[in-house]
Design a protein around this motif. Sequence first.
Motif, PDB file in Angstrom:
ATOM      1  N   LEU A 219     -50.727 -48.196   7.562  1.00 38.90           N
ATOM      2  CA  LEU A 219     -49.607 -47.723   7.047  1.00 38.90           C
ATOM      3  C   LEU A 219     -49.816 -47.011   5.956  1.00 38.90           C
ATOM      4  O   LEU A 219     -49.298 -45.490   5.696  1.00 38.90           O
ATOM      5  CB  LEU A 219     -48.344 -48.623   7.161  1.00 38.90           C
ATOM      6  N   ILE A 220     -50.271 -47.442   4.548  1.00 41.57           N
ATOM      7  CA  ILE A 220     -50.226 -46.781   3.453  1.00 41.57           C
ATOM      8  C   ILE A 220     -51.424 -45.499   3.694  1.00 41.57           C
ATOM      9  O   ILE A 220     -50.908 -44.420   3.073  1.00 41.57           O
ATOM     10  CB  ILE A 220     -50.918 -47.745   2.504  1.00 41.57           C
ATOM     11  N   GLU A 221     -52.307 -45.774   4.388  1.00 37.27           N
ATOM     12  CA  GLU A 221     -53.139 -44.542   4.405  1.00 37.27           C
ATOM     13  C   GLU A 221     -52.868 -43.489   5.416  1.00 37.27           C
ATOM     14  O   GLU A 221     -52.734 -42.283   5.043  1.00 37.27           O
ATOM     15  CB  GLU A 221     -54.619 -45.258   5.397  1.00 37.27           C
ATOM     16  N   THR A 222     -51.983 -44.078   6.524  1.00 40.62           N
ATOM     17  CA  THR A 222     -51.386 -42.986   7.492  1.00 40.62           C
ATOM     18  C   THR A 222     -50.139 -42.200   6.524  1.00 40.62           C
ATOM     19  O   THR A 222     -50.225 -41.117   6.775  1.00 40.62           O
ATOM     20  CB  THR A 222     -50.755 -43.634   8.627  1.00 40.62           C
ATOM     21  N   ALA A 223     -49.592 -42.782   5.786  1.00 42.59           N
ATOM     22  CA  ALA A 223     -48.305 -42.122   5.132  1.00 42.59           C
ATOM     23  C   ALA A 223     -48.881 -41.288   3.978  1.00 42.59           C
ATOM     24  O   ALA A 223     -48.569 -40.177   3.927  1.00 42.59           O
ATOM     25  CB  ALA A 223     -47.523 -43.176   4.490  1.00 42.59           C
ATOM     26  N   ALA A 224     -49.840 -41.642   3.625  1.00 43.19           N
ATOM     27  CA  ALA A 224     -50.506 -40.796   2.346  1.00 43.19           C
ATOM     28  C   ALA A 224     -51.317 -39.661   2.758  1.00 43.19           C
ATOM     29  O   ALA A 224     -51.092 -38.446   2.397  1.00 43.19           O
ATOM     30  CB  ALA A 224     -51.499 -41.674   1.518  1.00 43.19           C
ATOM     31  N   GLU A 225     -51.723 -39.655   3.951  1.00 37.62           N
ATOM     32  CA  GLU A 225     -52.651 -38.556   4.678  1.00 37.62           C
ATOM     33  C   GLU A 225     -51.537 -37.704   5.124  1.00 37.62           C
ATOM     34  O   GLU A 225     -51.386 -36.311   5.139  1.00 37.62           O
ATOM     35  CB  GLU A 225     -53.352 -39.116   5.665  1.00 37.62           C
ATOM     36  N   ALA A 226     -50.396 -37.957   5.851  1.00 39.27           N
ATOM     37  CA  ALA A 226     -49.244 -37.315   6.304  1.00 39.27           C
ATOM     38  C   ALA A 226     -48.661 -36.362   5.222  1.00 39.27           C
ATOM     39  O   ALA A 226     -48.040 -35.460   5.599  1.00 39.27           O
ATOM     40  CB  ALA A 226     -48.403 -38.186   7.073  1.00 39.27           C
ATOM     41  N   LEU A 227     -48.621 -36.988   3.931  1.00 38.15           N
ATOM     42  CA  LEU A 227     -47.936 -36.306   2.643  1.00 38.15           C
ATOM     43  C   LEU A 227     -48.737 -35.835   2.028  1.00 38.15           C
ATOM     44  O   LEU A 227     -48.354 -35.576   0.701  1.00 38.15           O
ATOM     45  CB  LEU A 227     -46.921 -37.525   2.096  1.00 38.15           C
ATOM     46  N   GLY A 228     -49.924 -35.282   2.195  1.00 43.03           N
ATOM     47  CA  GLY A 228     -50.816 -34.390   1.554  1.00 43.03           C
ATOM     48  C   GLY A 228     -51.881 -35.292   0.988  1.00 43.03           C
ATOM     49  O   GLY A 228     -52.359 -34.650  -0.080  1.00 43.03           O
ATOM     50  N   GLY A 229     -51.985 -36.506   1.178  1.00 44.73           N
ATOM     51  CA  GLY A 229     -53.133 -37.110   0.400  1.00 44.73           C
ATOM     52  C   GLY A 229     -52.756 -38.187  -0.859  1.00 44.73           C
ATOM     53  O   GLY A 229     -53.704 -38.625  -1.201  1.00 44.73           O
ATOM     54  N   ARG A 230     -51.409 -37.894  -1.083  1.00 45.23           N
ATOM     55  CA  ARG A 230     -51.199 -39.024  -2.179  1.00 45.23           C
ATOM     56  C   ARG A 230     -49.548 -39.692  -1.988  1.00 45.23           C
ATOM     57  O   ARG A 230     -48.721 -38.766  -1.413  1.00 45.23           O
ATOM     58  CB  ARG A 230     -50.914 -38.241  -3.272  1.00 45.23           C
ATOM     59  N   LEU A 231     -49.575 -40.735  -2.280  1.00 52.70           N
ATOM     60  CA  LEU A 231     -48.424 -41.485  -2.219  1.00 52.70           C
ATOM     61  C   LEU A 231     -47.873 -42.005  -3.502  1.00 52.70           C
ATOM     62  O   LEU A 231     -48.477 -42.680  -4.164  1.00 52.70           O
ATOM     63  CB  LEU A 231     -48.407 -42.797  -1.127  1.00 52.70           C
ATOM     64  N   ASP A 232     -46.678 -41.440  -3.764  1.00 51.79           N
ATOM     65  CA  ASP A 232     -46.256 -41.873  -5.158  1.00 51.79           C
ATOM     66  C   ASP A 232     -45.078 -42.929  -5.302  1.00 51.79           C
ATOM     67  O   ASP A 232     -45.071 -43.949  -6.296  1.00 51.79           O
ATOM     68  CB  ASP A 232     -45.481 -40.730  -5.796  1.00 51.79           C
TER      69      ASP A 232
END
Length: 281
Positions: free
Chosen positions: A103-116
């Motif tokens: 989920l972390i990987e999917t969310a980061a990828e969907a949001l441009g490669g970075r999760l804050d």
Amino acid sequence: MPRLPHPTPEQLRRDPLPLRGRTALVTGASRRGGIGFAVARRLAAYGASVYLHHHVPHDDAMPWGGDRPESVAAAVREVRGDPDAEVVHGPGDLSDPAAPAQLIETAAEALGGRLDILVANHALSGDDGPLHEIDSTILDRHWAIDTRSVILLVQAYARHRAGLPERARGGRVMMMTSGQDIGGGMPHEVAYALQKGALASATRTLATALGEQLVTVNTVNPGPVDTDYLTGEVYDRIASMFPAGRWGMPDDPARLIAWLATDEAEWITGNVIDSEGGFQR
């Protein structure tokens, strides 16, 4: 280290989009009556791009029923503060030990490669029962969903942040607890209370572990919140236990969580924060 100066007048003027350019994952944002939805709306209104996690089969099995993920996401998009911000959604069964990292990987990828920002709002609902009724199966299910998955989400989030090209400001983790350590506890939901208590206990440890990455970790106890699960005499009796004469609404804890995600809260970490409106048990 030199002392930091006082903020400039420009810095003191509140940015109407304090999360512009930030990205957030909100788990358990599967229905419009819930806290996760309210949090996602606030983050989007503050300018963040948001990934909404949902697990519709859980809500379908509950008395309140499920919601359509597309409708939930559309309602979040309506309050989007920044037209460049994204609002996306996706499923995930967090009882699977591999699902949090995915989920972390999917969310980061969907949001441009970075999760804050990570808001771990999901939980296994339902009255699990008092001490004489629970069994190992009930305990294990609540452990897997309410606690293990949250710790694995935080672990995967920390690994993601460590892989960024620089020590980026604005890293935030917010977890949810349920006031199980206040008043008389939760004797009719022993398994749930145990696992939420574990998150509260782990808050400072996780904050210390992520401190070097400039990530804050806090846990919010929202108190009793009207998420469409109770009506009638019991609802009215609980409402009378608040000084304001009303239940907490989903946006009450959402305002606190959204503020914790901003730079204004960068000096607050390792805390369990009660947001209960003066609830008298």
